[in-house]
Motif scaffolding. Sequence first.
Motif, PDB file in Angstrom:
ATOM      1  N   GLU A 118       0.830  -1.198   0.000  1.00  0.00           N
ATOM      2  CA  GLU A 118       0.000   0.000   0.000  1.00  0.00           C
ATOM      3  C   GLU A 118       0.871   1.257   0.000  1.00  0.00           C
ATOM      4  O   GLU A 118       1.819   1.380   0.774  1.00  0.00           O
ATOM      5  CB  GLU A 118      -0.911  -0.011   1.224  1.00  0.00           C
ATOM      6  CG  GLU A 118      -1.942   1.080   1.192  1.00  0.00           C
ATOM      7  CD  GLU A 118      -2.920   0.967   2.321  1.00  0.00           C
ATOM      8  OE1 GLU A 118      -2.702   1.639   3.353  1.00  0.00           O
ATOM      9  OE2 GLU A 118      -3.895   0.203   2.177  1.00  0.00           O
ATOM     10  N   HIS A 119       0.546   2.175  -0.896  1.00  0.00           N
ATOM     11  CA  HIS A 119       1.287   3.422  -1.027  1.00  0.00           C
ATOM     12  C   HIS A 119       0.369   4.486  -1.619  1.00  0.00           C
ATOM     13  O   HIS A 119      -0.708   4.182  -2.108  1.00  0.00           O
ATOM     14  CB  HIS A 119       2.516   3.221  -1.926  1.00  0.00           C
ATOM     15  CG  HIS A 119       2.178   2.703  -3.294  1.00  0.00           C
ATOM     16  ND1 HIS A 119       1.908   1.373  -3.535  1.00  0.00           N
ATOM     17  CD2 HIS A 119       2.029   3.332  -4.467  1.00  0.00           C
ATOM     18  CE1 HIS A 119       1.624   1.213  -4.814  1.00  0.00           C
ATOM     19  NE2 HIS A 119       1.679   2.382  -5.406  1.00  0.00           N
ATOM     20  N   GLU A 120       0.815   5.736  -1.558  1.00  0.00           N
ATOM     21  CA  GLU A 120       0.054   6.847  -2.127  1.00  0.00           C
ATOM     22  C   GLU A 120       0.619   7.177  -3.495  1.00  0.00           C
ATOM     23  O   GLU A 120       1.778   6.898  -3.786  1.00  0.00           O
ATOM     24  CB  GLU A 120       0.158   8.077  -1.231  1.00  0.00           C
ATOM     25  CG  GLU A 120      -0.541   7.889   0.095  1.00  0.00           C
ATOM     26  CD  GLU A 120      -0.423   9.111   0.995  1.00  0.00           C
ATOM     27  OE1 GLU A 120       0.112  10.137   0.561  1.00  0.00           O
ATOM     28  OE2 GLU A 120      -0.871   9.008   2.140  1.00  0.00           O
ATOM     29  N   SER A 121      -0.202   7.796  -4.327  1.00  0.00           N
ATOM     30  CA  SER A 121       0.270   8.281  -5.625  1.00  0.00           C
ATOM     31  C   SER A 121       0.778   9.701  -5.433  1.00  0.00           C
ATOM     32  O   SER A 121       0.024  10.569  -5.010  1.00  0.00           O
ATOM     33  CB  SER A 121      -0.855   8.279  -6.652  1.00  0.00           C
ATOM     34  OG  SER A 121      -1.238   6.976  -6.957  1.00  0.00           O
ATOM     35  N   ALA A 158       1.432  11.693  -7.741  1.00  0.00           N
ATOM     36  CA  ALA A 158       0.961  12.508  -8.855  1.00  0.00           C
ATOM     37  C   ALA A 158      -0.132  11.747  -9.600  1.00  0.00           C
ATOM     38  O   ALA A 158      -0.435  10.599  -9.283  1.00  0.00           O
ATOM     39  CB  ALA A 158       2.129  12.800  -9.791  1.00  0.00           C
ATOM     40  N   GLU A 159      -0.714  12.396 -10.599  1.00  0.00           N
ATOM     41  CA  GLU A 159      -1.720  11.742 -11.424  1.00  0.00           C
ATOM     42  C   GLU A 159      -1.051  10.624 -12.224  1.00  0.00           C
ATOM     43  O   GLU A 159       0.027  10.812 -12.782  1.00  0.00           O
ATOM     44  CB  GLU A 159      -2.317  12.779 -12.377  1.00  0.00           C
ATOM     45  CG  GLU A 159      -3.456  12.259 -13.204  1.00  0.00           C
ATOM     46  CD  GLU A 159      -4.072  13.364 -14.034  1.00  0.00           C
ATOM     47  OE1 GLU A 159      -4.666  13.002 -15.062  1.00  0.00           O
ATOM     48  OE2 GLU A 159      -3.953  14.544 -13.680  1.00  0.00           O
ATOM     49  N   GLY A 160      -1.686   9.446 -12.247  1.00  0.00           N
ATOM     50  CA  GLY A 160      -1.041   8.348 -12.941  1.00  0.00           C
ATOM     51  C   GLY A 160      -1.997   7.292 -13.444  1.00  0.00           C
ATOM     52  O   GLY A 160      -3.180   7.279 -13.090  1.00  0.00           O
ATOM     53  N   SER A 161      -1.455   6.415 -14.267  1.00  0.00           N
ATOM     54  CA  SER A 161      -2.221   5.298 -14.804  1.00  0.00           C
ATOM     55  C   SER A 161      -1.337   4.066 -14.894  1.00  0.00           C
ATOM     56  O   SER A 161      -0.109   4.163 -14.884  1.00  0.00           O
ATOM     57  CB  SER A 161      -2.779   5.638 -16.191  1.00  0.00           C
ATOM     58  OG  SER A 161      -1.723   5.788 -17.118  1.00  0.00           O
ATOM     59  N   GLY A 196      -8.689   0.505  -0.269  1.00  0.00           N
ATOM     60  CA  GLY A 196      -9.768   0.348   0.696  1.00  0.00           C
ATOM     61  C   GLY A 196     -10.700  -0.763   0.256  1.00  0.00           C
ATOM     62  O   GLY A 196     -10.269  -1.885   0.022  1.00  0.00           O
ATOM     63  N   GLU A 197     -11.983  -0.435   0.100  1.00  0.00           N
ATOM     64  CA  GLU A 197     -12.974  -1.426  -0.325  1.00  0.00           C
ATOM     65  C   GLU A 197     -13.065  -1.565  -1.846  1.00  0.00           C
ATOM     66  O   GLU A 197     -13.772  -2.438  -2.345  1.00  0.00           O
ATOM     67  CB  GLU A 197     -14.352  -1.040   0.229  1.00  0.00           C
ATOM     68  CG  GLU A 197     -14.414  -1.035   1.740  1.00  0.00           C
ATOM     69  CD  GLU A 197     -15.766  -0.565   2.242  1.00  0.00           C
ATOM     70  OE1 GLU A 197     -16.704  -0.426   1.438  1.00  0.00           O
ATOM     71  OE2 GLU A 197     -15.874  -0.329   3.451  1.00  0.00           O
ATOM     72  N   PRO A 204      -6.027   5.446  -8.262  1.00  0.00           N
ATOM     73  CA  PRO A 204      -6.851   6.223  -7.329  1.00  0.00           C
ATOM     74  C   PRO A 204      -5.981   7.191  -6.521  1.00  0.00           C
ATOM     75  O   PRO A 204      -4.779   6.957  -6.343  1.00  0.00           O
ATOM     76  CB  PRO A 204      -7.457   5.147  -6.428  1.00  0.00           C
ATOM     77  CG  PRO A 204      -6.480   4.023  -6.471  1.00  0.00           C
ATOM     78  CD  PRO A 204      -5.881   4.045  -7.848  1.00  0.00           C
ATOM     79  N   ASP A 205      -6.601   8.265  -6.043  1.00  0.00           N
ATOM     80  CA  ASP A 205      -5.891   9.200  -5.168  1.00  0.00           C
ATOM     81  C   ASP A 205      -5.620   8.571  -3.806  1.00  0.00           C
ATOM     82  O   ASP A 205      -4.664   8.916  -3.131  1.00  0.00           O
ATOM     83  CB  ASP A 205      -6.708  10.482  -4.972  1.00  0.00           C
ATOM     84  CG  ASP A 205      -6.786  11.311  -6.247  1.00  0.00           C
ATOM     85  OD1 ASP A 205      -5.884  11.201  -7.094  1.00  0.00           O
ATOM     86  OD2 ASP A 205      -7.769  12.055  -6.401  1.00  0.00           O
ATOM     87  N   ALA A 206      -6.479   7.653  -3.403  1.00  0.00           N
ATOM     88  CA  ALA A 206      -6.362   7.000  -2.088  1.00  0.00           C
ATOM     89  C   ALA A 206      -5.171   6.040  -2.073  1.00  0.00           C
ATOM     90  O   ALA A 206      -4.700   5.588  -3.123  1.00  0.00           O
ATOM     91  CB  ALA A 206      -7.645   6.225  -1.791  1.00  0.00           C
ATOM     92  N   ARG A 207      -4.714   5.728  -0.869  1.00  0.00           N
ATOM     93  CA  ARG A 207      -3.657   4.722  -0.721  1.00  0.00           C
ATOM     94  C   ARG A 207      -4.119   3.440  -1.390  1.00  0.00           C
ATOM     95  O   ARG A 207      -5.278   3.065  -1.290  1.00  0.00           O
ATOM     96  CB  ARG A 207      -3.344   4.482   0.754  1.00  0.00           C
ATOM     97  CG  ARG A 207      -2.702   5.692   1.428  1.00  0.00           C
ATOM     98  CD  ARG A 207      -2.361   5.432   2.875  1.00  0.00           C
ATOM     99  NE  ARG A 207      -1.402   4.372   3.053  1.00  0.00           N
ATOM    100  CZ  ARG A 207      -0.072   4.494   2.894  1.00  0.00           C
ATOM    101  NH1 ARG A 207       0.432   5.643   2.518  1.00  0.00           N
ATOM    102  NH2 ARG A 207       0.728   3.470   3.090  1.00  0.00           N
TER     103      ARG A 207
END
Length: 109
Positions: free
Chosen positions: A52-55, A57-60, A73-74, A88-91
């Motif tokens: 689990e990590h955060e982005s 920047a904007e990515g694909s 998350g869910e 996603p912006d979320a972790r």
Amino acid sequence: MDTSHLTSLVDQLIGTAHRSRSGRAAQTLHGDSSHRLRHTVIALVAGRELAEHESPAEGSVQVLHGRVTITAGEHVWKGRRGDLVMLPDARHSLSAQQDSAILLTVITG
């Protein structure tokens, strides 16, 4: 981008991932002269995960080989060869259901 080069790189990185204790390998390619657009090919052996990590920047993620699951998350997104998934912006985490390779594209500041 030369697709035969990309296919060879995927094969090489999957081989490297199999020899690695972590079960993964990566190579970053830069997309534009200012290096704001970054492409990274990441290979994962079946059953391995990018925790689990955060982005930043904007990515694909485009699946180049195999099958992957992105979990935030869910929410769960499953991808197979040819699929494109916006991160996603979320972790979130990414796991390989089979030996897999993805092209991570990120737009940095």
